[in-house]
Design an enzyme around this catalytic site. Structure first.
Site, short mmCIF file in Angstrom:
data_model
loop_
_atom_site.label_atom_id
_atom_site.label_comp_id
_atom_site.label_asym_id
_atom_site.label_seq_id
_atom_site.Cartn_x
_atom_site.Cartn_y
_atom_site.Cartn_z
N ARG A 121 31.32 -9.14 -25.99
CA ARG A 121 31.82 -10.04 -26.88
C ARG A 121 33.27 -10.03 -26.56
NH1 ARG A 121 30.68 -9.61 -32.35
NH2 ARG A 121 29.01 -8.35 -31.97
N LYS A 125 25.54 21.86 -29.65
CA LYS A 125 26.93 21.58 -29.20
C LYS A 125 27.62 22.97 -29.44
CE LYS A 125 26.31 17.00 -29.09
NZ LYS A 125 26.25 16.39 -27.92
N LYS A 185 18.11 5.36 -26.01
CA LYS A 185 17.84 5.96 -27.69
C LYS A 185 18.93 5.82 -28.27
CE LYS A 185 19.15 10.37 -27.90
NZ LYS A 185 20.58 10.54 -27.41
N LYS A 203 16.25 12.95 -14.54
CA LYS A 203 17.03 13.98 -13.84
C LYS A 203 16.12 14.63 -12.61
CE LYS A 203 19.68 15.46 -17.82
NZ LYS A 203 21.29 15.66 -17.37
N GLU A 246 25.11 22.86 -24.87
CA GLU A 246 26.26 22.31 -24.28
C GLU A 246 27.45 22.93 -24.84
OE1 GLU A 246 25.71 17.55 -24.26
OE2 GLU A 246 24.63 18.58 -26.10
N ASP A 288 19.12 13.70 -32.07
CA ASP A 288 19.90 13.21 -30.92
C ASP A 288 19.40 13.98 -29.64
OD1 ASP A 288 22.42 12.23 -29.54
OD2 ASP A 288 22.84 14.29 -29.42
N ASP A 313 14.70 7.67 -21.32
CA ASP A 313 15.18 9.08 -21.66
C ASP A 313 15.76 9.39 -20.48
OD1 ASP A 313 15.40 11.82 -21.98
OD2 ASP A 313 14.05 11.61 -23.80
N HIS A 314 16.99 9.74 -20.50
CA HIS A 314 17.57 9.93 -19.10
C HIS A 314 17.30 11.27 -18.54
CE1 HIS A 314 20.76 12.01 -21.36
NE2 HIS A 314 21.04 12.58 -20.26
N HIS A 320 14.68 14.13 -25.69
CA HIS A 320 14.76 15.06 -24.43
C HIS A 320 14.05 16.28 -24.54
CE1 HIS A 320 18.08 12.29 -23.85
NE2 HIS A 320 18.83 12.96 -24.35
C1 BG6 Z 1 22.56 12.41 -24.81
C2 BG6 Z 1 23.15 12.71 -26.26
O1 BG6 Z 1 21.20 11.73 -24.96
O2 BG6 Z 1 22.45 13.57 -24.04
C3 BG6 Z 1 24.48 13.58 -26.15
O3 BG6 Z 1 23.28 12.03 -27.20
C4 BG6 Z 1 24.22 14.80 -25.11
O4 BG6 Z 1 24.62 14.04 -27.53
C5 BG6 Z 1 23.59 14.06 -23.96
O5 BG6 Z 1 25.31 15.33 -24.91
C6 BG6 Z 1 23.25 15.48 -22.91
O6 BG6 Z 1 22.94 14.85 -21.61
P1 BG6 Z 1 23.04 15.90 -20.31
O7 BG6 Z 1 22.49 14.78 -19.39
O8 BG6 Z 1 24.67 15.86 -20.17
O9 BG6 Z 1 22.54 16.72 -20.50
#
Ligand code: BG6
Length: 492
Positions: free
Chosen positions: A50, A341, A149, A183, A217, A236, A178-179, A241
């Site tokens: 936007r 975290k 997501k 990987k 993390e 999250d 879902d990234h 994941h």
């Molecule tokens: C995301 C979460 O999907 O994945 C984040 O929303 C998280 O909170 C992240 O930090 C972790 O991804 P990666 O690839 O750094 O392990």
């Protein structure tokens, strides 16, 4: 060794939310990497947001994104100019028709190509963007939509969102990212299980004692507190994941590696998870935590509540739980999951702990015989370690100790590990949905998560505090030790 580059069809990638974090940190750098690998023959990228930006302003932002997020050694001036030459910008709103005729005009020359609409926006815009894509005749048969997501905040909202998207795009043109599935090391899990005959006969309750999945993390919530405080670690990380990882470990071998065969098998696992749907079960099988001030990532850090500026928040930044899969293969094998975290390090690992040997032929002086352990390290330092008992070298009798067969992907392959988004965006272009979540999978995951969310929301006790830089509340240790097991230290 160089990785193989398989050309993709001509495409145009339209990124909604093009000035946002995901576009800058992940999507543009990923496309740049694929461009220098020679994979983007005919490809155009249209950024949409936007923001009242000129073409030059947006190109300036794209240039900055590449400089900030691609290693300098990979960026030459010529490659950067070539990449920027693919990019244009259209200003359009998600929630009004403003800018949409211009977007439709910009896309007109590309109608015969694959059109990828990547919604890198907040999910509350997904429905309206899809509705407009339909109304402006952009959701034609060459068009695909990609959503990130969170897909909903519970089962009902996920269904509503899927419904809205489904009104415009049929399921075979919806790509839910879902990234984690993109990987390399996660995909390698399928190679490990299904390209080796060694493990499959042992991959069941007769030989496996339990499974641990840790996604830790060291960072806190950073600039995302607004989103995170409404989500929490269960939504999250676990709903998507971690349950996806659990599925890849637990699923039956699919008949082939095609999208529906794989997703059918994952769905069966999700549907076989024993519900945690009573106060007693949740108390016994789940732990939620929230970090307090401490030391992490090399310095003193504030607690979650101070960072958030909201002293009453009961959002969890840590979850540990025991999941059980009610089927023949896995009956009686607990899957312990933990994520959080501000833990001591960034590490994701799956540990398969095999059963002890039935009888020892060795004298007690040989030392304890540890059960075999397969450690699949997803990040960092991707690799696989199989711990075996060996004889300590030298004279002096038989003494035993565990030694790993250790495979590091970095040493074995010596190639750059592509970011998950490089793979995933091009899979969308290829029309390969294997690494994307199907609607029924997402909803089955929510079906399992929903009762936990509800019971936690009604519980009187807040999440348990843990000091930043530690492995979560002590209750997480008690959770696994009640079962006579213990968390495996990372790397061990
Ligand atoms: C995301 C979460 O999907 O994945 C984040 O929303 C998280 O909170 C992240 O930090 C972790 O991804 P990666 O690839 O750094 O392990």
């Amino acid at each position: 060794m160089t990785s193989r580059v398989i050309p993709v069809p001509s495409f145009v990638l339209v990124v909604f939310g093009a000035t946002g974090d995901l576009a800058r940190r992940k999507l543009l750098p990923a496309m740049f990497q694929r461009d220098i690998a020679g994979q983007l023959a005919e490809a155009a990228i249209i950024g949409v947001s936007r923001g009242d930006l000129s073409q030059a302003d947006f190109l300036g932002q794209a240039r900055q994104a590449i400089t900030d997020h691609v290693p300098a050694a990979d960026v030459t001036a010529a490659a950067l100019e070539k990449f920027l030459g693919r990019i244009s910008y259209v200003q359009a709103d998600a929630d009004t028709d403003s800018g949409w005729p211009a977007l439709a005009a910009a896309l007109a020359p590309y109608r015969d190509r694959v059109n990828v609409f990547y919604l890198a926006t907040a999910p509350n815009f997904f429905g309206m963007i899809c509705e407009r894509l339909g109304r402006f005749d952009l959701a034609h048969e060459n068009a695909r939509v990609v959503v990130e997501k969170p897909i909903g905040k519970d089962l009902a909202s996920a269904r509503a969102l899927n419904e809205e998207i489904g009104q415009v795009f049929p399921e075979e043109r919806v790509y839910r990212i879902d990234h984690y599935l993109g990987k390399e090391a996660v995909q390698n899990l399928m190679a490990l299980r299904f390209a080796n005959g060694l493990f499959e006969p042992l991959w069941n309750a007769a030989h496996i004692d339990h499974v641990q999945i840790t996604v830790a993390e060291s960072l806190g919530v950073e600039g995302r507190a607004g989103y995170y405080d409404k989500a929490g670690a269960l939504r999250d990380m676990v709903q998507n994941h971690m349950l996806q990882l659990l599925c890849l470990v637990a699923m039956e071998p699919p008949a082939k590696l095609d999208a529906d065969a794989v997703r059918d098998e994952k769905l069966k696992v999700l549907r076989s998870l024993k519900p945690l749907d009573s106060d007693a079960l949740c108390a016994l099988h789940t732990v939620r935590g929230q970090y307090r001030a401490g030391a992490s990532a090399g310095g003193a850090v504030r607690g979650y509540l101070e960072e958030l500026g909201e002293p009453a928040s009961t959002t969890e930044t840590f979850v540990a739980l025991k999941a059980e899969i009610a089927n023949w293969r896995w009956a009686g094998v607990p899957f312990f999951l933990r994520t959080g975290k501000r833990l001591p390090e960034r590490v994701s690992e799956i540990v398969i702990l095999f059963r002890p040997i039935p009888h020892s032929v060795f004298e007690p002086e040989a030392g304890p015989i540890e059960p075999n352990r397969l450690v699949i390290r997803l990040q960092p330092d991707e690799g696989v370690k199989l711990w075996l008992m060996s004889k300590d070298p030298g004279p002096g009798g038989m003494r035993l100790r565990p030694v790993p067969l250790d495979m590091s992907f970095a040493t074995a392959f010596r190639v750059r590990n592509p970011d998950a988004y490089e793979r995933l965006v091009l899979d969308v272009v290829r029309g390969n949905q294997t690494l994307f979540m199907r609607r029924d999978e997402v909803e089955a995951a929510w079906t399992w998560i929903d009762p936990i969310l509800k019971i936690w929301a009604e519980a009187k006790d807040p999440p348990r505090g843990y000091t930043a830089g530690t492995w979560g509340p002590s209750a997480a240790i008690a959770l696994i030790e009640r079962d006579g097991r213990t968390w495996v230290e990372s790397g061990a």
